[in-house]
Design an enzyme around this catalytic site. Structure first.
Site, PDB file in Angstrom:
ATOM      1  N   PHE A  83      36.606 -20.224 -16.257  1.00 35.28           N
ATOM      2  CA  PHE A  83      38.414 -21.150 -16.203  1.00 35.28           C
ATOM      3  C   PHE A  83      39.533 -21.400 -17.016  1.00 35.28           C
ATOM      4  CE2 PHE A  83      34.273 -24.268 -15.664  1.00 35.28           C
ATOM      5  CZ  PHE A  83      34.952 -25.033 -14.690  1.00 35.28           C
ATOM      6  N   SER A 127      42.866 -24.178  -6.607  1.00 35.15           N
ATOM      7  CA  SER A 127      43.994 -25.041  -6.996  1.00 35.15           C
ATOM      8  C   SER A 127      44.310 -25.481  -5.053  1.00 35.15           C
ATOM      9  CB  SER A 127      45.140 -25.661  -7.576  1.00 35.15           C
ATOM     10  OG  SER A 127      46.097 -26.623  -7.185  1.00 35.15           O
ATOM     11  N   TYR A 152      52.812 -20.533 -12.040  1.00 35.11           N
ATOM     12  CA  TYR A 152      51.442 -21.044 -12.153  1.00 35.11           C
ATOM     13  C   TYR A 152      50.015 -21.266 -10.677  1.00 35.11           C
ATOM     14  CZ  TYR A 152      47.828 -24.164 -12.548  1.00 35.11           C
ATOM     15  OH  TYR A 152      46.665 -25.481 -11.240  1.00 35.11           O
ATOM     16  N   LYS A 156      47.276 -18.621  -9.107  1.00 28.16           N
ATOM     17  CA  LYS A 156      46.174 -19.203  -8.387  1.00 28.16           C
ATOM     18  C   LYS A 156      45.778 -18.478  -6.647  1.00 28.16           C
ATOM     19  CE  LYS A 156      44.788 -21.983 -11.462  1.00 28.16           C
ATOM     20  NZ  LYS A 156      43.749 -21.584 -12.397  1.00 28.16           N
TER      21      LYS A 156
END
Ligand code: UD1
Length: 340
Positions: A83, A127, A152, A156
């Site tokens: 995480f 995500s 961001y 991912k």
């Protein structure tokens, strides 16, 4: 003996809820966190719920020496849930290097350490942002990956590719990529929850802080979208349901060699809810009004996206079960607990 799981970013929002469920499922947990966006007191909350304190190592996974020291001090780690990452979309546009360094550096170091320390599997927090603005909803795992609209989001996508390449190269590891939709809510005990620093960027912390009188009013970003009430639609998933999926994914990697070495799952409810519907759900669950006004659209927002979670339902035997009113009541109980 219990199996040992490393949770990076374990004092953060999703990390802390997942740690609770791992411990409740009988795993021992080691948390590594640099506390850049969380508080060490979260460990007290986890202990209050589970009756046990997870091992804690304060440190930054982007530093290989620190990470090696953590593995040496905590032998026998069998699985990792990663995480530890920066997650503010807007900030990533202004500080791309920070985002690439944190998010990719952490992942690369973990992947390099895994064979060296005998770690079998890694669950990666991905995500729904990888799908961009979907052509159709609900969206399943076979849908195309669209160009990322922020650093961001790009971290991912790149992270998913890095993991795929490392597994293809024959590294002795497995991975499950979990693509989260919009995680919200808090633990029903109100001992842990989401703790945004400063002005919240995400919808639910803004709702609860407005309801608590910390913010004057909520701005709904746009009511002229092509949706039934004009506001954006998301798939809001309870953080406790989300946490449970990580435990199932970890067990799947550690307990059986029958599955593909790399698997990907959408984690959502399968139901789209608009921003205005969510405000209503909060008001009916809590009886507390949320003053709001309609403002302009927020740059970069997606109009509507919700999951087809059939693969996770059928393959993992996992379903998002918590009713939205319970989720909102938990979020509110958590907000209220912060007064003390
Ligand atoms: C974003 C990211 C997602 C990331 C998540 C958590 C994208 C496209 N999405 O989700 O990948 O995992 O943050 O950090 O990169 N809203 C308001 N008023 C507010 C705040 C939000 O109306 O004050 C609306 C937004 O316009 C949006 C919805 O609420 O329509 C949800 O917003 P938010 O909670 O920020 O999450 P996402 O943008 O969906």
């Amino acid at each position: 003996m219990n199996e040992n799981i490393l949770v990076t970013g374990g004092t953060g929002y999703i990390g802390s809820h997942t740690t609770v469920q791992l411990m409740e499922a009988g795993y021992d947990v080691v948390i590594i966190d640099n506390l850049s966006n969380s508080n060490v007191n979260v460990l007290d909350g986890i202990e209050a719920i589970t009756g046990k304190r997870p091992a804690f190592f304060e440190g930054d996974c982007t530093d290989m020496k620190t990470l090696r020291r953590m593995f040496e001090q905590n032998p026998g780690i069998k699985g990792i849930i990663n995480f530890a990452a920066s997650k503010a979309v807007g900030e990533s546009v202004h500080k791309p290097i920070l985002y690439y360094r944190n998010n990719l550096g952490t992942l690369l170091n973990l992947l390099e350490c895994m064979p060296e320390f005998g770690v079998k599997g890694i669950v990666f927090s991905s995500s729904c942002t990888v799908y961009g603005e979907p052509d159709n909803n609900p969206i399943d795992e076979t849908a195309p990956i669209k160009p990322a609209t922020s650093p961001y989001g790009n971290t991912k996508q790149i992270s998913e590719e890095i993991i795929r390449d490392v597994i293809t190269s024959g590294a002795p590891i497995k991975s499950i990529l979990l693509r989260y939709f919009n995680p919200i809510g808090a633990h029903p005990s109100a001992k842990i929850g989401e703790l945004p620093l400063g002005v919240p960027q995400n919808l639910v912390p803004y709702i609860t802080q407005t309801a608590a009188g910390i913010r004057k009013e909520l701005t709904v970003f746009g009511d002229d979208y092509n949706t039934p009430d004009g506001s954006c639609i998301r798939d809001f998933i309870d953080v406790n349901d989300l946490a449970k999926a990580h435990v199932i994914a970890m067990k799947r990697m550690l307990d059986s060699d029958d599955h593909d070495k790399l698997e990907v799952f959408n984690l959502g409810t399968g139901c789209g809810l608009s921003v205005l519907q969510l405000i209503n759900a909060f008001e009916s669950a809590t009886g507390v009004k949320v003053p709001y006004k309609i403002g302009p659209r927020r740059e970069g927002d997606i109009e509507k996206i919700w999951a087809d979670p059939k693969k996770a339902n059928e393959v993992l035997g996992w379903t998002a079960e918590t009713p939205i009113t319970d989720t909102m009541a938990n979020a509110w109980r958590w907000q209220e607990s912060l007064k003390n």
